[in-house]
Write an enzyme that holds these catalytic residues in place. Structure first.
Site, short mmCIF file in Angstrom:
data_model
loop_
_atom_site.label_atom_id
_atom_site.label_comp_id
_atom_site.label_asym_id
_atom_site.label_seq_id
_atom_site.Cartn_x
_atom_site.Cartn_y
_atom_site.Cartn_z
N GLU A 108 36.01 58.94 78.98
CA GLU A 108 37.48 58.91 79.04
C GLU A 108 37.98 58.69 80.47
O GLU A 108 39.00 58.03 80.68
CB GLU A 108 38.05 60.19 78.44
CG GLU A 108 37.81 60.24 76.93
CD GLU A 108 38.39 61.49 76.28
OE1 GLU A 108 39.30 61.35 75.46
OE2 GLU A 108 37.91 62.59 76.61
N GLU A 128 32.20 63.72 70.86
CA GLU A 128 32.91 65.00 70.77
C GLU A 128 32.90 65.63 69.39
O GLU A 128 32.79 66.87 69.26
CB GLU A 128 34.38 64.83 71.23
CG GLU A 128 34.56 64.79 72.74
CD GLU A 128 34.46 63.40 73.32
OE1 GLU A 128 34.90 63.21 74.46
OE2 GLU A 128 33.95 62.49 72.63
#
Length: 245
Positions: A108, A128
């Protein structure tokens, strides 16, 4: 500057190296605080930012030991998201030079850059959901812009990790370089940016980041400002003089 980051500031660029190699540069609170400090400097004095990692790794993700202890109020604070959004919004371009793992929060952080280059050793993605959380620091809206909705959905819903060749094919990386050539390649991009008019570069980044309904009006206003710029006059005059020789 903090131990978790190495910062090399120059006249037209700043190189930030994530420096927690003992934990594969896992992003902890100290690193986030350091990134905010870098952003404050670059908001005050805009320059190109190069982000890279130490020890043959970009960033293996958020620090799981810290992440495990966070609760709902921490999630709502957007600890990583706020830092990555601030990086993405910097006035001048951000280049991510990625080697090895860029996973979870590390991916990210890379998505927040304007330009991403890597090495053949890159492994990038967002696992995740396998840890019982979502990619909440930019992946769900930046990755669709980078790779397209269908591919972003596949990565985020399955936790699939792309290798370097796949990352280039999917548009996540723009080019690959041998590890020893990675930082020189990032500097070569920064050199090309530095050769251009800084204000025109900043305005181009502003236009690129604008929502769809802002176009074409935003380009016209930004161009109107540049049309009155002495630098535009100087550069165009120099071009015409070179052509006339």
């Amino acid at each position: 500057m903090r131990e978790s980051l190495r910062v090399d500031s120059g006249d037209d660029r700043v190189v930030v190296t994530l420096a927690r190699p003992e934990v594969r540069n896992a992003i902890d609170q100290d690193m986030i605080d350091g990134l905010h400090e870098v952003c404050a400097e670059l908001e005050e004095r805009p320059r190109t930012l190069i982000l890279t990692g130490s020890g043959g790794v970009f960033a293996s993700g958020a620090d799981i030991a810290q992440l495990r202890e966070r609760r709902a109020p921490d999630a709502r604070r957007g600890i990583n998201s706020a830092a990555f959004q601030r990086i993405h919004a910097l006035p001048m371009p951000v280049i991510a030079a990625i080697d090895g793992y860029a996973l979870g929060g590390g991916a990210e952080l890379a998505y927040a850059a304007d330009l991403r280059i890597g090495t053949p050793r890159v492994k990038i993605g967002n696992p995740e959901t396998g840890l019982g959380i979502i990619a909440a620091a930019g992946a769900t809206w930046r990755l669709p812009e980078i790779a397209g909705h269908a591919r972003a959905a596949e990565l985020l819903l399955t936790g699939r990790i792309l290798d370097a060749a796949e990352a280039v094919a999917w548009g996540v990386l723009s080019s690959l370089h041998d590890p020893e050539d990675l930082l020189p390649a990032a500097h070569a991009l920064a050199d090309r940016i530095a050769a251009n008019d800084p204000l025109a570069t900043r305005h181009t980044k502003t236009a690129l980041a604008a929502p769809a309904d802002a176009h074409p009006a935003i380009e016209l206003e930004l161009q109107a400002e540049l049309f009155e710029s002495p630098e535009k006059e100087r550069r165009m005059t120099a071009f015409l003089e070179r052509r006339a020789r």
